[in-house]
Design a protein around this motif. Structure first.
Motif, PDB file in Angstrom:
ATOM      1  N   ILE A 120      -3.388  -2.341   6.726  1.00  0.00           N
ATOM      2  CA  ILE A 120      -2.424  -3.671   6.924  1.00  0.00           C
ATOM      3  C   ILE A 120      -2.438  -5.194   5.412  1.00  0.00           C
ATOM      4  CG2 ILE A 120      -2.995  -4.984   8.444  1.00  0.00           C
ATOM      5  CD1 ILE A 120      -3.824  -3.375  10.786  1.00  0.00           C
ATOM      6  N   PRO A 121      -1.957  -4.911   5.095  1.00  0.00           N
ATOM      7  CA  PRO A 121      -2.466  -5.562   3.633  1.00  0.00           C
ATOM      8  C   PRO A 121      -1.225  -6.886   3.743  1.00  0.00           C
ATOM      9  CG  PRO A 121       0.068  -4.380   3.435  1.00  0.00           C
ATOM     10  CD  PRO A 121      -0.439  -4.357   4.587  1.00  0.00           C
ATOM     11  N   ALA A 122      -1.671  -7.805   5.287  1.00  0.00           N
ATOM     12  CA  ALA A 122      -1.112  -8.598   5.354  1.00  0.00           C
ATOM     13  C   ALA A 122      -1.526  -8.998   6.990  1.00  0.00           C
ATOM     14  CB  ALA A 122       0.416  -9.308   4.686  1.00  0.00           C
ATOM     15  N   SER A 123      -1.557 -10.379   7.433  1.00  0.00           N
ATOM     16  CA  SER A 123      -1.974 -10.952   8.659  1.00  0.00           C
ATOM     17  C   SER A 123      -1.005 -12.081   9.122  1.00  0.00           C
ATOM     18  CB  SER A 123      -2.888 -10.016   9.471  1.00  0.00           C
ATOM     19  OG  SER A 123      -2.497 -10.412  11.037  1.00  0.00           O
ATOM     20  N   GLY A 124      -1.913 -12.829   9.808  1.00  0.00           N
ATOM     21  CA  GLY A 124      -1.336 -14.290  10.356  1.00  0.00           C
ATOM     22  C   GLY A 124      -0.228 -14.876  10.521  1.00  0.00           C
ATOM     23  N   THR A 125       0.545 -15.245   9.295  1.00  0.00           N
ATOM     24  CA  THR A 125       2.129 -15.017  10.565  1.00  0.00           C
ATOM     25  C   THR A 125       2.831 -14.254  10.616  1.00  0.00           C
ATOM     26  OG1 THR A 125       3.181 -16.227   8.769  1.00  0.00           O
ATOM     27  CG2 THR A 125       2.208 -17.580  10.577  1.00  0.00           C
ATOM     28  N   MET A 126       2.455 -13.107  10.183  1.00  0.00           N
ATOM     29  CA  MET A 126       3.093 -11.075   9.473  1.00  0.00           C
ATOM     30  C   MET A 126       2.284 -10.870   9.518  1.00  0.00           C
ATOM     31  SD  MET A 126       7.061 -10.202   8.218  1.00  0.00           S
ATOM     32  CE  MET A 126       5.979 -10.458   6.609  1.00  0.00           C
ATOM     33  N   MET A 127       2.061  -9.939  10.880  1.00  0.00           N
ATOM     34  CA  MET A 127       1.763  -8.503  10.574  1.00  0.00           C
ATOM     35  C   MET A 127       2.289  -7.785  10.486  1.00  0.00           C
ATOM     36  SD  MET A 127      -1.244  -6.530  12.955  1.00  0.00           S
ATOM     37  CE  MET A 127      -2.832  -7.902  13.207  1.00  0.00           C
ATOM     38  N   VAL A 128       2.089  -6.664   9.331  1.00  0.00           N
ATOM     39  CA  VAL A 128       2.071  -5.942   8.235  1.00  0.00           C
ATOM     40  C   VAL A 128       1.848  -4.583   8.345  1.00  0.00           C
ATOM     41  CG1 VAL A 128       3.941  -5.103   5.991  1.00  0.00           C
ATOM     42  CG2 VAL A 128       3.991  -7.581   6.353  1.00  0.00           C
ATOM     43  N   LEU A 129       2.221  -3.693   8.619  1.00  0.00           N
ATOM     44  CA  LEU A 129       1.826  -2.247   8.854  1.00  0.00           C
ATOM     45  C   LEU A 129       2.900  -1.314   7.902  1.00  0.00           C
ATOM     46  CD1 LEU A 129       1.087  -2.003  12.809  1.00  0.00           C
ATOM     47  CD2 LEU A 129      -0.170  -2.739  11.087  1.00  0.00           C
TER      48      LEU A 129
END
Length: 413
Positions: free
Chosen positions: A272-281
């Motif tokens: 999970i490199p990014a979250s917040g206003t978009m969670m990326v898997l």
């Protein structure tokens, strides 16, 4: 591991304190380039489309009224800083130039890119497209950068003739003086394309929210900076054109009900490199993608879940567009005003789909001898700024871009 983290922190501190002006030797304007006008591209981070009117940025309102002002400028998705500054600079959507988020994972490299990792920010191998300063230098037109995403990197082996590594330690008056000094160099050394970046009102918007008095003050400070810059440039007597933009807007979010990471996501199986206003898997094993997607789809609550293969076409953020294979296998996009967070979120956020959340829209104003006067135009996508600047400077666009010349051609005299 702790030793490596300490080295990275010390390295970033050293980079952030670098106030040196760098100059690439041996660069000169061609005779044809010397005959062209000048463009200064200014960005105020997080300057929402309505901030100038909302907080009475008097100088910007007057300059926009004298020249061209758009109803708004539509950022690319995700509506965050690094992807959008680089989209403005290249005329490409993030999925096409490769800076797909402020932080992202590249499976081919098996590495993360982060805007806080200075060595990677300055590594041209991460950046696709041909930024405007590279295009100019390739055609023997000198360029300069007082900060811009990508300008510190050797994109295609090229940096601006004059540039600074990003540092908040450089006083604003010194930044403005640097621009004036560049414009008073001998003609064969004088940059015709200059970028100029200001970090506010983004910081204030995040911390206090878009409605706060602190954000209003930050907007007025930006207004004062633009006035000082235009006055300093005016003393040179040169035919300088100004384009004032922002990368994205800002919106208030629900701070009391942050979205937790769904329990179905096994972090041993997914990065999970990014979250917040978009969670990326990103799946470590591709066979895990579909089962998790189906589970998350059944559990959707205040967010939408997409596979990279079925993300909405309007986002330009899907398997077909993913030229550098950096978009996650599964994307969780919160419904405004919710955000993913493990603690109470900040007051202001951006990153939401701009065609769904108007607060994500950015600012566009332009004035100077190349532009028509007293002109208002409808909203347009930010990738169209690239062909506009290329046309003003008579630069030949050398590779396919997403921006279209005809979108903004009519604002030129």
């Amino acid at each position: 591991m702790r030793y490596m983290i300490l080295l990275l922190l010390l390295s970033n501190i050293a980079f952030s304190q670098d106030t040196t002006q760098y100059k690439v030797e041996g660069r000169h304007n061609s005779a044809a380039a010397q005959q062209q006008p000048y463009v200064i591209l200014i960005s105020a981070d997080g300057f929402r489309y309505d901030y100038a009117e909302k907080y009475q940025a008097e100088h910007l309102l007057e300059l926009g009224k004298e020249g061209v002002k758009a109803a708004s400028m539509i950022p690319s998705f995700p509506s965050v800083t690094f992807p959008n500054h680089y989209s403005i600079a290249t005329g490409l959507y993030p999925s096409h130039h490769g800076i797909v988020n402020n932080t992202f994972y590249d499976p081919g490299k098996n590495e993360n890119y982060s805007m806080g990792n200075k060595p990677k920010v300055r590594d041209g191998a991460w950046y696709g497209g041909t930024p405007l300063w590279v295009l100019a230098e390739q055609q023997q037109m000198v360029s300069a950068s007082m900060f811009w995403v990508g300008s510190e990197a050797d994109v295609k082996g090229v940096r601006p003739s004059y540039y600074y590594n990003y540092s908040e330690r450089i006083p604003m008056e010194s930044r403005i003086k640097a621009v004036k000094d560049w414009l008073t160099l001998p003609e064969d050394q004088r940059p015709h394309f200059i970028t100029f970046y200001v970090s506010e009102p983004d910081h204030a918007g995040h911390r206090f929210g878009p409605e706060a008095i602190e954000t209003a003050q930050a907007v007025r400070e930006v207004d004062s900076i633009i006035y000082q810059l235009t006055e300093a440039v005016r003393t040179t007597g040169l035919p300088v054109n100004f384009i004032f933009v922002s990368d994205h807007g800002m919106t208030a979010v629900d701070r009391e009900h942050p979205l937790p990471t769904p329990a179905a996501i096994d972090t041993n199986k997914f990065l999970i490199p990014a979250s917040g206003t978009m969670m990326v898997l990103h799946a470590k094993d591709k066979t895990d993608i579909q089962p998790l997607y189906e589970t998350l789809k059944k559990e959707e609550a205040h967010y939408k879940v997409y596979l990279k293969t079925n993300a909405p076409a309007e986002l330009h953020y899907n398997d077909t567009d993913d030229r550098m294979n950096r978009i996650g296998d599964i994307l969780l996009i919160p419904e405004w005003p919710y955000v993913f967070s493990t603690r109470k979120p900040g007051a202001g956020h951006h990153g939401f789909p701009p065609l769904q959340v108007k607060d994500m829209h950015a600012t566009f104003m332009a004035w100077g001898p190349a532009f028509k006067e007293h002109m208002s135009i409808p909203s347009f996508e930010n990738v169209n700024v690239y062909p506009l600047i290329a046309e003003i400077l008579k630069l030949k666009i050398t590779e396919p871009i997403d921006g279209r010349k005809e979108v903004l051609h009519n604002i030129l005299k």
